[in-house]
Design a protein around this motif. Structure first.
Motif, PDB file in Angstrom:
ATOM      1  N   ILE A  33       0.855  -1.193   0.000  1.00  0.00           N
ATOM      2  CA  ILE A  33       0.000   0.000   0.000  1.00  0.00           C
ATOM      3  C   ILE A  33       0.883   1.233   0.000  1.00  0.00           C
ATOM      4  CG2 ILE A  33      -1.875   1.234   1.153  1.00  0.00           C
ATOM      5  CD1 ILE A  33      -2.623  -1.587   0.196  1.00  0.00           C
ATOM      6  N   GLY A  34       0.676   2.116  -0.962  1.00  0.00           N
ATOM      7  CA  GLY A  34       1.504   3.312  -1.082  1.00  0.00           C
ATOM      8  C   GLY A  34       2.766   2.981  -1.839  1.00  0.00           C
ATOM      9  N   GLY A  35       2.630   2.654  -3.110  1.00  0.00           N
ATOM     10  CA  GLY A  35       3.728   2.048  -3.843  1.00  0.00           C
ATOM     11  C   GLY A  35       4.648   2.977  -4.593  1.00  0.00           C
ATOM     12  N   SER A  36       4.487   4.295  -4.479  1.00  0.00           N
ATOM     13  CA  SER A  36       5.239   5.184  -5.357  1.00  0.00           C
ATOM     14  C   SER A  36       6.456   5.845  -4.723  1.00  0.00           C
ATOM     15  CB  SER A  36       4.313   6.283  -5.903  1.00  0.00           C
ATOM     16  OG  SER A  36       3.761   7.044  -4.844  1.00  0.00           O
ATOM     17  N   GLY A  37       6.649   5.694  -3.414  1.00  0.00           N
ATOM     18  CA  GLY A  37       7.744   6.385  -2.734  1.00  0.00           C
ATOM     19  C   GLY A  37       9.055   5.610  -2.741  1.00  0.00           C
ATOM     20  N   GLY A  74      11.983  -4.301 -16.904  1.00  0.00           N
ATOM     21  CA  GLY A  74      12.424  -5.663 -17.181  1.00  0.00           C
ATOM     22  C   GLY A  74      12.380  -6.596 -16.000  1.00  0.00           C
ATOM     23  N   GLU A  75      12.036  -6.065 -14.813  1.00  0.00           N
ATOM     24  CA  GLU A  75      11.986  -6.891 -13.605  1.00  0.00           C
ATOM     25  C   GLU A  75      10.557  -7.297 -13.241  1.00  0.00           C
ATOM     26  OE1 GLU A  75      14.807  -7.861 -12.298  1.00  0.00           O
ATOM     27  OE2 GLU A  75      16.038  -6.528 -13.531  1.00  0.00           O
ATOM     28  N   THR A  76       9.571  -6.466 -13.586  1.00  0.00           N
ATOM     29  CA  THR A  76       8.181  -6.781 -13.296  1.00  0.00           C
ATOM     30  C   THR A  76       7.282  -6.133 -14.335  1.00  0.00           C
ATOM     31  OG1 THR A  76       6.384  -6.618 -11.665  1.00  0.00           O
ATOM     32  CG2 THR A  76       7.967  -4.811 -11.700  1.00  0.00           C
ATOM     33  N   GLU A  77       6.199  -6.818 -14.666  1.00  0.00           N
ATOM     34  CA  GLU A  77       5.220  -6.294 -15.614  1.00  0.00           C
ATOM     35  C   GLU A  77       3.969  -5.781 -14.900  1.00  0.00           C
ATOM     36  OE1 GLU A  77       5.993  -6.017 -18.819  1.00  0.00           O
ATOM     37  OE2 GLU A  77       7.932  -6.905 -18.270  1.00  0.00           O
ATOM     38  N   LEU A  78       3.990  -5.786 -13.579  1.00  0.00           N
ATOM     39  CA  LEU A  78       2.821  -5.354 -12.809  1.00  0.00           C
ATOM     40  C   LEU A  78       2.522  -3.873 -13.019  1.00  0.00           C
ATOM     41  CD1 LEU A  78       3.004  -6.947  -9.228  1.00  0.00           C
ATOM     42  CD2 LEU A  78       1.219  -7.302 -10.933  1.00  0.00           C
ATOM     43  N   ASN A  79       1.231  -3.538 -12.941  1.00  0.00           N
ATOM     44  CA  ASN A  79       0.766  -2.146 -12.910  1.00  0.00           C
ATOM     45  C   ASN A  79       0.318  -1.797 -11.502  1.00  0.00           C
ATOM     46  OD1 ASN A  79       1.188  -1.904 -15.663  1.00  0.00           O
ATOM     47  ND2 ASN A  79      -0.961  -2.197 -16.204  1.00  0.00           N
ATOM     48  N   THR A 123      -2.598   7.504  -6.961  1.00  0.00           N
ATOM     49  CA  THR A 123      -2.103   8.507  -7.919  1.00  0.00           C
ATOM     50  C   THR A 123      -1.534   7.878  -9.191  1.00  0.00           C
ATOM     51  OG1 THR A 123       0.031   8.554  -6.782  1.00  0.00           O
ATOM     52  CG2 THR A 123      -1.601  10.204  -6.120  1.00  0.00           C
ATOM     53  N   ASN A 124      -1.192   6.591  -9.138  1.00  0.00           N
ATOM     54  CA  ASN A 124      -0.562   5.945 -10.294  1.00  0.00           C
ATOM     55  C   ASN A 124      -1.354   4.757 -10.828  1.00  0.00           C
ATOM     56  OD1 ASN A 124       2.239   7.301 -10.538  1.00  0.00           O
ATOM     57  ND2 ASN A 124       2.095   6.823  -8.365  1.00  0.00           N
ATOM     58  N   ALA A 125      -2.598   4.587 -10.363  1.00  0.00           N
ATOM     59  CA  ALA A 125      -3.383   3.409 -10.748  1.00  0.00           C
ATOM     60  C   ALA A 125      -3.449   3.256 -12.266  1.00  0.00           C
ATOM     61  CB  ALA A 125      -4.787   3.509 -10.167  1.00  0.00           C
ATOM     62  N   GLY A 126      -3.167   2.038 -12.734  1.00  0.00           N
ATOM     63  CA  GLY A 126      -3.219   1.731 -14.158  1.00  0.00           C
ATOM     64  C   GLY A 126      -1.897   1.869 -14.879  1.00  0.00           C
ATOM     65  N   SER A 127      -0.953   2.579 -14.307  1.00  0.00           N
ATOM     66  CA  SER A 127       0.342   2.758 -14.974  1.00  0.00           C
ATOM     67  C   SER A 127       1.327   1.689 -14.506  1.00  0.00           C
ATOM     68  CB  SER A 127       0.910   4.150 -14.693  1.00  0.00           C
ATOM     69  OG  SER A 127       1.239   4.297 -13.332  1.00  0.00           O
ATOM     70  N   ALA A 128       2.335   1.429 -15.322  1.00  0.00           N
ATOM     71  CA  ALA A 128       3.320   0.400 -15.003  1.00  0.00           C
ATOM     72  C   ALA A 128       4.160   0.812 -13.792  1.00  0.00           C
ATOM     73  CB  ALA A 128       4.223   0.161 -16.203  1.00  0.00           C
ATOM     74  N   ILE A 129       4.407  -0.148 -12.925  1.00  0.00           N
ATOM     75  CA  ILE A 129       5.271   0.119 -11.774  1.00  0.00           C
ATOM     76  C   ILE A 129       6.645   0.589 -12.241  1.00  0.00           C
ATOM     77  CG2 ILE A 129       6.517  -1.036  -9.899  1.00  0.00           C
ATOM     78  CD1 ILE A 129       3.977  -2.709  -9.441  1.00  0.00           C
ATOM     79  N   SER A 130       7.124   0.031 -13.345  1.00  0.00           N
ATOM     80  CA  SER A 130       8.454   0.389 -13.842  1.00  0.00           C
ATOM     81  C   SER A 130       8.503   1.811 -14.412  1.00  0.00           C
ATOM     82  CB  SER A 130       8.912  -0.610 -14.895  1.00  0.00           C
ATOM     83  OG  SER A 130       7.988  -0.674 -15.968  1.00  0.00           O
ATOM     84  N   LYS A 131       7.352   2.418 -14.615  1.00  0.00           N
ATOM     85  CA  LYS A 131       7.343   3.821 -15.049  1.00  0.00           C
ATOM     86  C   LYS A 131       7.718   4.734 -13.886  1.00  0.00           C
ATOM     87  CE  LYS A 131       4.405   7.381 -17.175  1.00  0.00           C
ATOM     88  NZ  LYS A 131       3.046   7.690 -17.702  1.00  0.00           N
TER      89      LYS A 131
END
Length: 325
Positions: free
Chosen positions: A7-11, A51-56, A36-44
């Motif tokens: 929870i709170g994955g952007s910091g 290249g390590e994860t394809e999760l959004n 704030t980032n729902a739907g966008s790739a974690i790697s963004k």
């Protein structure tokens, strides 16, 4: 496999947590929640994960995950748990400060254990919920616990500790942008830092009569990661006795070790280690403590706690080597 939700994955803290968990052999990342980032790739957001994860990122949660890491701003974990119900089997590891103090450790039927493995590993193993320690608190407690265990903190303790810019979080502020931080140095929250409360409670746990003042000066350094802390206090024994006390106290600790030579930050950055150095001069014991503020001081320690809670080897997913250059 342990199903994990974050929870709170952007910091910064979540970024390091993700970097370590994507290669943890016993973990399956189920979801990473960020409104704030729902739907966008974690790697963004975390570009080191390309290249390590394809999760959004997602704005929905799976209430039945095995473990939930809360990487929210301080004071926000309580409101999140009030508004989101999770299974009774879901273990919660909070990386904020909401549940660290004794008076705050019971909430909505969940009892939180203070998650400093070197202090109370047995309790962590049987815990359902963990309050992960603060970064400064980790470096300072590990420097003082051996003394407290023998009732040897009898006078004031003077602490000077410097943290990197990531300690201030990912959101920009007047004291974090490059042109202010570069080639600069400053102190803040002198003698009043919020981590003092948890430090004092841990010392009392080992030394019931502890009441010596802690004079703590936190500093902002012009580097990204790490905490370099020096502490000194009066000590009646010899330097050799003190060194042996520390080595005995941490003899079974997987990540905390005593160096016979002087230490520096590059020995610990990007690892889950705490390295300590002990010396004595003019009746004062000097303890130097170095950690990575985002790993040993946050995400790595959280994974260490998870490993203990699920009966895994403590170093699973955390066998990390520092880069010396």
């Amino acid at each position: 496999m342990i199903k994990v939700g974050i929870i709170g994955g952007s910091g910064y803290t979540a970024g390091e947590l993700l970097r370590l968990l994507v290669h943890h052999p016993e973990v399956q990342l189920d979801f990473v929640f960020s409104t704030t980032n729902a739907g966008s790739a974690i790697s963004k957001q975390h570009q080191d994960l390309i290249g390590e994860t394809e999760l959004n990122f997602t704005d929905t949660v799976n209430s039945d995950v095995d473990v939930l890491f809360l990487c929210l701003g301080h004071g926000r974990s309580r409101s999140f748990l009030e508004n989101n119900i999770f299974s009774a089997k879901t273990k919660v590891i909070d990386l904020g400060n909401d549940f660290r103090l004794n008076n705050d450790q019971s909430f909505l039927g969940r009892d939180f254990i203070y998650g400093l493995p070197e202090l109370q590993k047995a309790k962590i193993k049987s815990a359902q919920n963990i309050a992960n320690p603060g970064c400064f608190a980790t470096a300072i407690q590990l420097a003082l616990l051996p003394l407290a265990s023998q009732g040897k903190i009898t006078d004031s303790v003077h602490i000077n500790a410097t943290t990197g810019s990531t300690g201030a979080g990912v959101m920009p502020g007047s004291t974090t942008h490059f042109s202010w931080r570069d080639n600069n140095f400053s102190s803040y929250k002198v003698f009043t830092h919020q981590h003092l409360g948890e430090i004092e409670e841990s010392l009392v746990q080992l030394q019931s009569d502890f009441q010596a003042p802690l004079f703590f000066i936190p500093n902002r350094g012009n580097f990204s990661k790490g905490i370099y802390a020096t502490l000194y206090t009066k000590y009646e024994g010899s330097e050799e006795e003190a060194i042996q006390l520390y080595k005995d106290f941490y003899k079974d600790a997987e990540f905390t070790m005593i160096s016979d030579t002087e230490i520096h930050l590059k020995q610990v950055v990007n690892t889950n280690k705490c390295i300590l150095h002990i010396s004595k001069k003019d009746g004062m014991l000097l303890i130097t403590s170095v950690i990575d503020n985002l790993i040993k001081g946050a995400s790595g320690q959280a994974i260490h706690n998870m490993n203990l809670m699920f009966g895994l080897k403590e170093k699973t997913g955390l066998e990390l080597k520092a880069s010396a250059f």
